[in-house]
Write a protein that holds these residues in place. Structure first.
Motif, PDB file in Angstrom:
ATOM      1  N   VAL A   1       0.827  -1.207   0.000  1.00 46.00           N
ATOM      2  CA  VAL A   1       0.000   0.000   0.000  1.00 46.00           C
ATOM      3  C   VAL A   1       0.861   1.257   0.000  1.00 46.00           C
ATOM      4  O   VAL A   1       0.415   2.319  -0.443  1.00 46.00           O
ATOM      5  N   ARG A   2       2.101   1.147   0.473  1.00 45.69           N
ATOM      6  CA  ARG A   2       2.984   2.310   0.442  1.00 45.69           C
ATOM      7  C   ARG A   2       3.253   2.736  -0.989  1.00 45.69           C
ATOM      8  O   ARG A   2       3.262   3.942  -1.302  1.00 45.69           O
ATOM      9  N   SER A   3       3.497   1.786  -1.872  1.00 51.01           N
ATOM     10  CA  SER A   3       3.726   2.103  -3.273  1.00 51.01           C
ATOM     11  C   SER A   3       2.518   2.809  -3.875  1.00 51.01           C
ATOM     12  O   SER A   3       2.652   3.820  -4.584  1.00 51.01           O
ATOM     13  N   ILE A   4       1.339   2.303  -3.555  1.00 49.85           N
ATOM     14  CA  ILE A   4       0.105   2.900  -4.071  1.00 49.85           C
ATOM     15  C   ILE A   4      -0.100   4.297  -3.507  1.00 49.85           C
ATOM     16  O   ILE A   4      -0.403   5.247  -4.245  1.00 49.85           O
ATOM     17  N   LEU A   5       0.076   4.456  -2.213  1.00 48.24           N
ATOM     18  CA  LEU A   5      -0.116   5.762  -1.581  1.00 48.24           C
ATOM     19  C   LEU A   5       0.854   6.790  -2.143  1.00 48.24           C
ATOM     20  O   LEU A   5       0.461   7.911  -2.493  1.00 48.24           O
ATOM     21  N   ASP A   6       2.121   6.430  -2.222  1.00 50.07           N
ATOM     22  CA  ASP A   6       3.121   7.381  -2.701  1.00 50.07           C
ATOM     23  C   ASP A   6       2.857   7.771  -4.147  1.00 50.07           C
ATOM     24  O   ASP A   6       3.033   8.934  -4.538  1.00 50.07           O
ATOM     25  N   HIS A   7       2.408   6.805  -4.955  1.00 50.44           N
ATOM     26  CA  HIS A   7       2.104   7.112  -6.351  1.00 50.44           C
ATOM     27  C   HIS A   7       0.917   8.069  -6.443  1.00 50.44           C
ATOM     28  O   HIS A   7       0.931   9.007  -7.258  1.00 50.44           O
ATOM     29  N   CYS A   8      -0.088   7.859  -5.619  1.00 50.57           N
ATOM     30  CA  CYS A   8      -1.254   8.760  -5.611  1.00 50.57           C
ATOM     31  C   CYS A   8      -0.834  10.184  -5.254  1.00 50.57           C
ATOM     32  O   CYS A   8      -1.296  11.158  -5.871  1.00 50.57           O
ATOM     33  N   ILE A   9       0.039  10.307  -4.265  1.00 54.22           N
ATOM     34  CA  ILE A   9       0.496  11.636  -3.853  1.00 54.22           C
ATOM     35  C   ILE A   9       1.307  12.283  -4.968  1.00 54.22           C
ATOM     36  O   ILE A   9       1.106  13.457  -5.312  1.00 54.22           O
ATOM     37  N   ALA A  10       2.228  11.525  -5.548  1.00 51.90           N
ATOM     38  CA  ALA A  10       3.095  12.075  -6.590  1.00 51.90           C
ATOM     39  C   ALA A  10       2.301  12.491  -7.827  1.00 51.90           C
ATOM     40  O   ALA A  10       2.644  13.479  -8.487  1.00 51.90           O
ATOM     41  N   GLN A  11       1.235  11.746  -8.136  1.00 53.65           N
ATOM     42  CA  GLN A  11       0.418  12.036  -9.314  1.00 53.65           C
ATOM     43  C   GLN A  11      -0.746  12.980  -8.998  1.00 53.65           C
ATOM     44  O   GLN A  11      -1.588  13.232  -9.858  1.00 53.65           O
ATOM     45  N   ASN A  12      -0.778  13.469  -7.764  1.00 52.73           N
ATOM     46  CA  ASN A  12      -1.823  14.406  -7.321  1.00 52.73           C
ATOM     47  C   ASN A  12      -3.224  13.843  -7.527  1.00 52.73           C
ATOM     48  O   ASN A  12      -4.153  14.549  -7.925  1.00 52.73           O
ATOM     49  N   ILE A  13      -3.374  12.550  -7.258  1.00 55.52           N
ATOM     50  CA  ILE A  13      -4.689  11.919  -7.312  1.00 55.52           C
ATOM     51  C   ILE A  13      -5.465  12.327  -6.064  1.00 55.52           C
ATOM     52  O   ILE A  13      -5.013  12.114  -4.935  1.00 55.52           O
ATOM     53  N   GLN A  14      -6.627  12.931  -6.259  1.00 51.16           N
ATOM     54  CA  GLN A  14      -7.359  13.547  -5.154  1.00 51.16           C
ATOM     55  C   GLN A  14      -8.506  12.694  -4.612  1.00 51.16           C
ATOM     56  O   GLN A  14      -9.264  13.158  -3.750  1.00 51.16           O
ATOM     57  N   ASN A  15      -8.645  11.470  -5.088  1.00 49.81           N
ATOM     58  CA  ASN A  15      -9.669  10.590  -4.519  1.00 49.81           C
ATOM     59  C   ASN A  15      -9.433  10.454  -3.015  1.00 49.81           C
ATOM     60  O   ASN A  15      -8.290  10.355  -2.569  1.00 49.81           O
ATOM     61  N   PRO A  16     -10.498  10.430  -2.205  1.00 49.95           N
ATOM     62  CA  PRO A  16     -10.308  10.187  -0.772  1.00 49.95           C
ATOM     63  C   PRO A  16      -9.592   8.859  -0.537  1.00 49.95           C
ATOM     64  O   PRO A  16      -9.903   7.857  -1.183  1.00 49.95           O
ATOM     65  N   ILE A  17      -8.611   8.869   0.352  1.00 48.92           N
ATOM     66  CA  ILE A  17      -7.808   7.675   0.636  1.00 48.92           C
ATOM     67  C   ILE A  17      -7.844   7.402   2.137  1.00 48.92           C
ATOM     68  O   ILE A  17      -7.535   8.278   2.948  1.00 48.92           O
ATOM     69  N   HIS A  18      -8.235   6.191   2.504  1.00 50.89           N
ATOM     70  CA  HIS A  18      -8.227   5.745   3.905  1.00 50.89           C
ATOM     71  C   HIS A  18      -7.235   4.592   4.022  1.00 50.89           C
ATOM     72  O   HIS A  18      -7.408   3.559   3.378  1.00 50.89           O
ATOM     73  N   LEU A  19      -6.202   4.763   4.833  1.00 52.01           N
ATOM     74  CA  LEU A  19      -5.181   3.731   5.006  1.00 52.01           C
ATOM     75  C   LEU A  19      -5.262   3.157   6.410  1.00 52.01           C
ATOM     76  O   LEU A  19      -5.122   3.889   7.398  1.00 52.01           O
ATOM     77  N   TYR A  20      -5.500   1.850   6.497  1.00 51.21           N
ATOM     78  CA  TYR A  20      -5.537   1.127   7.773  1.00 51.21           C
ATOM     79  C   TYR A  20      -4.349   0.171   7.798  1.00 51.21           C
ATOM     80  O   TYR A  20      -4.198  -0.664   6.915  1.00 51.21           O
ATOM     81  N   TRP A  21      -3.526   0.312   8.840  1.00 46.75           N
ATOM     82  CA  TRP A  21      -2.334  -0.529   8.966  1.00 46.75           C
ATOM     83  C   TRP A  21      -2.380  -1.240  10.307  1.00 46.75           C
ATOM     84  O   TRP A  21      -2.377  -0.594  11.358  1.00 46.75           O
ATOM     85  N   GLY A  22      -2.439  -2.565  10.262  1.00 44.59           N
ATOM     86  CA  GLY A  22      -2.492  -3.363  11.478  1.00 44.59           C
ATOM     87  C   GLY A  22      -1.178  -4.073  11.742  1.00 44.59           C
ATOM     88  O   GLY A  22      -0.514  -4.537  10.813  1.00 44.59           O
ATOM     89  N   ALA A  23      -0.785  -4.153  13.016  1.00 44.48           N
ATOM     90  CA  ALA A  23       0.447  -4.836  13.389  1.00 44.48           C
ATOM     91  C   ALA A  23       0.317  -5.376  14.807  1.00 44.48           C
ATOM     92  O   ALA A  23      -0.631  -5.051  15.531  1.00 44.48           O
ATOM     93  N   ARG A  24       1.299  -6.185  15.199  1.00 42.15           N
ATOM     94  CA  ARG A  24       1.267  -6.768  16.539  1.00 42.15           C
ATOM     95  C   ARG A  24       1.405  -5.695  17.621  1.00 42.15           C
ATOM     96  O   ARG A  24       0.673  -5.686  18.596  1.00 42.15           O
ATOM     97  N   ASP A  25       2.368  -4.789  17.436  1.00 43.50           N
ATOM     98  CA  ASP A  25       2.575  -3.727  18.420  1.00 43.50           C
ATOM     99  C   ASP A  25       3.036  -2.465  17.707  1.00 43.50           C
ATOM    100  O   ASP A  25       3.274  -2.455  16.494  1.00 43.50           O
TER     101      ASP A  25
END
Length: 237
Positions: A122-146
């Motif tokens: 998802v980092r690749s996707i997020l960074d590409h959206c930012i670099a290409q100025n894609i303005q669609n709403p983006i919600h990022l959920y990241w789950g981990a142990r701690d």
């Protein structure tokens, strides 16, 4: 295609998690959300998401590899990378692969879900959206142990603060007393926060069982469209 790479650097991101930068001898064209295969033998190719985005990777390929003690599959790759770095040897990759890349022509909101080092996808996707100025709403959920395993948490908080259309929600299973975010399972957090996912493109990376549960839960309970849920796991389950 098969490409020889030099290992430029190996840096720890968290406990048993490494950032590896590869420099391919031939420029590699790929799409945000694709993966590469590290060639360990003639019939032994191991997949890892490309964490860098295609528009800003400057010829380098970034990997995030979780190599906990029980995961010999990943440990062996990290050890091969370390040997190549020390000896200035080559690592062979086969790339690009995967059909779960960012659908840039879509006008739908994006829901990016990562478990552990699935964040690299998802980092690749997020960074590409930012670099290409894609303005669609983006919600990022990241789950981990701690919290320690959320190795890019501060960077993502800054990104969300700097872009009004981006929302970042960290979720951990084991929380200390000063933790201010969500506690529990990342899919549970998504289910709690959205009454409907009918209008979303959903991109997900993590364990296969998580990806399977997400598709089942979101299509049955949140009106998500199966054909708008993307993840490399779905080619195998």
């Amino acid at each position: 295609m098969t490409v020889q790479c030099k290992v430029k650097s190996i840096q720890p991101l968290a406990s048993n998690t490494y950032q590896i930068l590869l420099h391919p001898e031939t420029a590699l064209d790929f799409k945000a959300g694709q993966y590469l295969m590290v060639v360990m033998g003639e019939k032994d190719k191991r997949p890892f998401s490309i964490a860098s985005s295609p528009c800003r990777h400057e010829g380098e390929l970034e990997l995030h590899i979780g190599a906990a003690e029980h995961n010999a599959y990943a440990i062996e790759v990290v050890e091969a990378m370390k040997t190549a770095l020390e000896t200035q040897g080559d690592i062979t990759i086969d790339a690009p692969h995967g059909e779960a890349w960012l659908k840039e022509d879509s006008e739908r909101s994006l829901l990016l879900i990562a478990g552990g080092t699935g964040f690299s996808y998802v980092r690749s996707i997020l960074d590409h959206c930012i670099a290409q100025n894609i303005q669609n709403p983006i919600h990022l959920y990241w789950g981990a142990r701690d919290e320690e395993q959320l190795y890019a948490k501060d960077e993502l908080i800054h990104i969300a603060q700097s872009h009004s259309h981006i929302d970042f929600v960290p979720v951990i299973e084991q929380a200390k007393s000063d933790w201010q975010g969500k506690v529990g399972n990342v899919l549970e957090a998504v289910n709690e926060d959205f009454s409907s996912l009918a209008d979303f493109d959903i991109y997900i990376a993590g364990r296969f069982d998580m990806a399977g549960a997400a598709r089942e839960q979101f299509t049955q309970n949140k009106s998500a469209l199966k054909e708008r849920i993307f993840g490399d796991a779905y080619a195998f389950i």
